[in-house]
Structures are given as structure tokens and as C-alpha cells.
Design an enzyme around this catalytic site. Structure first.
Site, PDB file in Angstrom:
ATOM      1  CD  GLN A   1      -2.709   1.572   0.353  1.00 16.10           C
ATOM      2  OE1 GLN A   1      -3.127   0.661  -0.357  1.00 16.10           O
ATOM      3  NE2 GLN A   1      -3.087   2.834   0.201  1.00 16.10           N
ATOM      4  CD  GLU A   2       2.891   3.734   3.708  1.00 14.53           C
ATOM      5  OE1 GLU A   2       3.284   4.656   2.958  1.00 14.53           O
ATOM      6  OE2 GLU A   2       2.224   3.942   4.739  1.00 14.53           O
ATOM      7  CB  SER A   3       6.664   1.555  -1.514  1.00 16.20           C
ATOM      8  OG  SER A   3       6.854   0.191  -1.135  1.00 16.20           O
TER       9      SER A   3
END
Length: 476
Positions: free
Chosen positions: A303-305
Site C-alpha cells: 500500500q505504501e510503495s
């Protein structure tokens, strides 16, 4: 590899999503008193699963609570054949069926129906990239459903308004096999309940929801038609207690709340990334997750990267876990672009968030509060919890706090808080996305392990067959 895996194993793991009607079975003798609660069920992620993490599922959790209420042990008895499941209830081999069963006239005649668990819509299912059907009457002969299923009940009702409507019924395939055939373009249309479709879209993103054919179909438990009045009375009392406690709402949120937002492109990309990118970093997630399920950490990182070690945002956060400079310093990360360091630091920070949460938040829900804190900060999450409590809801229940978080974007509410404005709706979307990624990752990981066991067993059988043959040749 993943695509093939879906088609081969989807039936076995998710075979319980679409309930079917049953044929009349002779009533057996009255059931003897039991010292355990025997619950017949079917396998399915929202119904019942037994994995390395233990037993889970909406119906399992409710059944466990009911057994606790009765002060008897619970015995879950999974069936792979629906006809046998219904016959077992008629023959008093089990006390209750808890298997995502839809209420139909036939079942109402043959069984006692428990209170409503939740409601679903019956929807037409078709393949992404093909024209969306607009008129059910134009699809005569193109819809394929399971024989004796609740889908047949829906179509029979529609046939009263569309006499020309015809459909195909199959006896040798279940709903998940039909889903796979739709996704592969081998069938045009089928019918499913809305929850089953949403769950399967995480694994087969080619599935699309078309028109709603029947709304608000009740999902219930089944009890034997005779000699079950006492059990029904206890079930009703239990149900009222759990409704007042918010249990049904909590379980609906836990199993269905995060799957209602579906992104076809993103889901396909994630499935490819599991196969192509994750293997390079999996060992880091496993090593640094500690007591946290490594797949939750991996889902948060995606989700972040999108598992890109060089990822950068306009606000300056960087790396696999998108750490800020201050956070990186706090968790001892020198190089945010080093994948291992970033994963180690992100895992430490996430676990730190979990430890700083109040003890009133249950262990199972702490991760969702911690992830929201990872996204917008612990202070804003605490603001949302205080607002939640002021509105008469439970500040320790994620289902309630996620309703309030978006209010932090409205001046009417954030001016009452300590930390002010926050993008609360973004935090809700953030957590829901991670929950969907996690569910998909768990499913694929479990199926991969199953395939490995099957392949290992086949290799052993091949070796066992070859050894006698070689021994015979040597003897000559």
C-alpha cells in the site's frame, strides 16, 4: 502460475459462498441430548476456514459465541457436499447448519430458520471487458447456474415477468467453478450473491457485477424441523444479546466491510506483484514482522510503495515503507532506500504504534488502529476515538471509529479536537486497502502451500512406483 492456481483450487477453498436448495429427506428420530454443539458448515473465507492461524469465518465466530453462551464445547463439522450437509441436519447428526445459507421458500418449508445474519443482493456476473448487460430478457439461454441453487429461485421469480427467460443448470459444478469459467471467457453469465462476488473478485478480478436481480436476500442458520424448539429459543435469546452488543455489526465489518470497494486494475497489478516482486523481499517481511503476521506487514508495504525500494512521495517520504526522515531516525534507519532497513524500521514503527494504543482495544483490532496511526498519526486517531465516544459509539471498535475518521476533515468536528484537521477518509481507505491486500496474499500463500504438498505427495507416489520396477531389473 498464479492464474492456473486460482482455477484449479478456487473450488476447494471457496466452495461455500453460494447456498443451494435441497431435496426432501425423511425425518429421523428425535435428537439425543448433546454435550457439545455440533455445527455443520461449508468451507469458505466468510464462513469457515481452518488454517495455520486457527479457525476463522463469520459463521465460525458466531457459532463459537453461541457454544460459549450454551456453556458447551463447539465442534465444527465441514461438509464438501451440500446434499450431505442438509441430510445430516435432517438425520440429527448435527444441531445447526451455519454456512452462509440464503432464505428461500423451499428451505422455509423444510427447516426452522434462525434470525437473519445479514442480507445480500443476487447479482448477474459477467467478465470484465465484455458489454454490460442491460436487459435480463435478452440473455435467455446465456445464463448458467447451479441446479437447485438459490439462483434458480431468483430466476424462477423473474420468469413470471419474462416468460421467455431460460437458463442452463449444471449439476457437476459449484459457484466458484462457474466464477472461474466466467473469468476465462468460457461462460457468459452466472448469478451470485453480492458478498460472494466481492470476495472472489480479490482472486479473480476479471469478474464484474452487473444488474441486481433480487435485493436484500436474508442469510440465516438452519435448525432441524422437529424437536429443536428449545435450541431455537436459546438461539433467539443469544441473538438478541449479540445484536445489543454490536457483535453482528462487528463481524459484518470484519469479513465484508473492506471488500466493498473493488479496483480491477489495482487487483490485477497486486496479483502480478505477488508472483514477480514479493519473492525478493519476502524473507525480510518474515524476519522483521515478529509476532505480527508477516503478510500484514507485506500488505502495508505494498500500500505504501508497491514494493518499490526507491519509491518517493511529493512530501518526502521514501522507500519500501515510505518513512519520513524523523521516523527513520527514530527507528534507526540510516538509508531509507535500503529495502531491508526500511522494512525493519517500518515493522518497528508499526509495532510501536500498536503498543501505544489503549488496552481497551482488543488484540485482533489493534493492527487496524495502528495502521491508521501509521498513515495520519496516533494523535489524529485518538481525536477520532474521542469523537466516537462523544457520539455514543465504541471508541475501541474499528467499525465505529472508521465512520468518524472522515469527520476530521470537517471544521465542525476538527475544531473540537486536540490535533485538528486530518485526512480521515484517506486513513479509512488506506486501512481497507491493506485488509484487501492481506486477504488476497493469505489466500494465495495458502494455495501455494497446498500445491506444494500435492506436488510432494505426487513425487513420493512416483518414486514408490519406480523403486519396485528398478529392483526387479537389478535382480535379473
Amino acid at each position: 502460475m498464479i492464474k492456473t492456481l486460482f482455477i484449479i483450487l478456487l473450488c476447494g477453498i471457496l466452495s461455500a459462498c453460494q447456498p443451494v436448495d435441497i431435496q426432501d429427506v425423511d425425518i429421523a428420530a428425535p435428537a439425543p441430548k448433546r454435550t457439545v454443539l455440533k455445527v455443520g458448515t461449508l468451507y469458505g473465507p466468510q464462513i469457515y476456514l481452518n488454517s495455520e492461524q486457527g479457525e476463522s469465518g463469520f459463521d465460525f465466530e458466531m457459532a463459537q459465541r453461541f457454544a460459549d453462551y450454551l456453556a458447551v464445547p463447539l465442534e465444527m463439522i465441514p461438509y464438501t457436499n451440500r446434499k450431505q450437509l442438509f441430510a445430516a441436519l435432517k438425520e440429527n447428526k448435527i444441531d445447526i447448519i451455519a454456512a452462509g445459507i440464503a432464505k428461500t421458500p423451499n428451505r422455509s418449508q423444510q427447516f426452522k430458520l434462525g434470525p437473519t445474519l445479514y442480507k445480500v443482493n443476487q447479482v448477474l456476473v459477467y467478465k470484465e471487458g465484455t458489454p454490460e448487460p442491460k436487459d435480463i430478457s435478452t440473455l435467455s439461454g446465456e445464463i448458467t447456474v447451479m441446479a437447485n441453487s438459490s439462483s434458480v429461485n431468483t430466476l424462477t421469480k423473474l420468469q413470471k415477468d419474462y416468460p421467455e427467460l431460460m437458463w442452463n443448470q449444471v449439476n457437476d459444478k459449484d459457484n466458484e467453478e462457474l466464477f472461474a469459467l466466467i473469468a476465462n471467457g468460457e461462460l457468459n453469465y452466472t448469478i451470485s450473491d453480492s458478498n460472494s462476488l466481492l470476495i472472489n473478485q480479490r482472486f479473480l478480478p476479471e469478474l464484474r457485477a452487473g444488474m441486481i436481480l433480487e435485493e436484500k436476500v436474508e442469510v440465516v442458520w438452519l435448525l432441524p424441523p422437529n424437536n429443536s424448539d428449545r435450541l431455537m429459543s436459546k438461539l433467539l435469546a443469544f441473538w438478541h444479546k449479540e445484536r445489543r452488543a454490536g457483535t453482528l455489526e462487528h463481524l459484518n465489518e470484519k469479513y465484508f466491510g473492506h471488500v466493498k470497494r473493488f479496483d480491477y486494475v489495482d487487483t490485477r497489478a497486486f496479483i502480478r506483484a505477488i508472483d514477480n516482486i514479493l519473492p525478493e523481499y519476502r524473507s525480510f517481511f518474515e524476519e522483521y514482522s515478529g509476532e505480527l503476521d508477516w503478510r500484514k506487514l507485506a500488505a502495508a508495504s505494498y500500500q505504501e510503495s508497491h514494493w518499490n525500494p526507491s519509491a518517493r512521495s511529493p512530501t518526502g517520504v521514501r522507500g519500501m515503507m515510505m518513512l519520513t526522515q524523523p521516523t527513520a531516525a527514530y527507528v534507526g534507519v540510516d538509508d531509507r532506500l535500503d529495502a531491508e532497513q526500511s522494512i525493519r524500521g517500518g515493522a518497528f514503527y508499526l509495532k510501536d504504534m500498536m503498543e501505544r494504543l489503549p488496552d481497551t482495544i482488543s488484540e485482533a483490532q489493534r493492527i487496524w488502529f495502528a495502521l491508521a496511526s501509521y498513515n495520519i498519526g496516533l494523535g489524529h486517531v485518538e481525536d477520532a476515538r474521542r469523537l466516537t465516544e462523544s457520539m455514543g459509539m465504541d471508541p475501541s471498535a474499528w467499525r465505529d471509529v472508521k465512520k468518524v475518521l472522515p469527520l476530521l476533515q470537517q471544521s465542525k468536528y476538527y475544531k473540537q479536537t486536540r490535533y485538528g484537521y486530518a485526512r480521515g477518509s484517506e486513513a479509512v481507505h488506506y486501512v481497507d486497502s491493506i485488509r484487501r491486500y492481506y486477504d488476497t496474499l493469505v489466500w494465495i500463500d495458502n494455495q501455494t502451500k497446498t500445491m506444494e504438498i500435492i506436488e510432494e505427495k505426487e513425487q513420493v507416489e512416483v518414486i514408490a512406483e519406480e523403486v519396485p520396477a528398478k529392483s526387479h531389473v537389478s535382480a535379473q
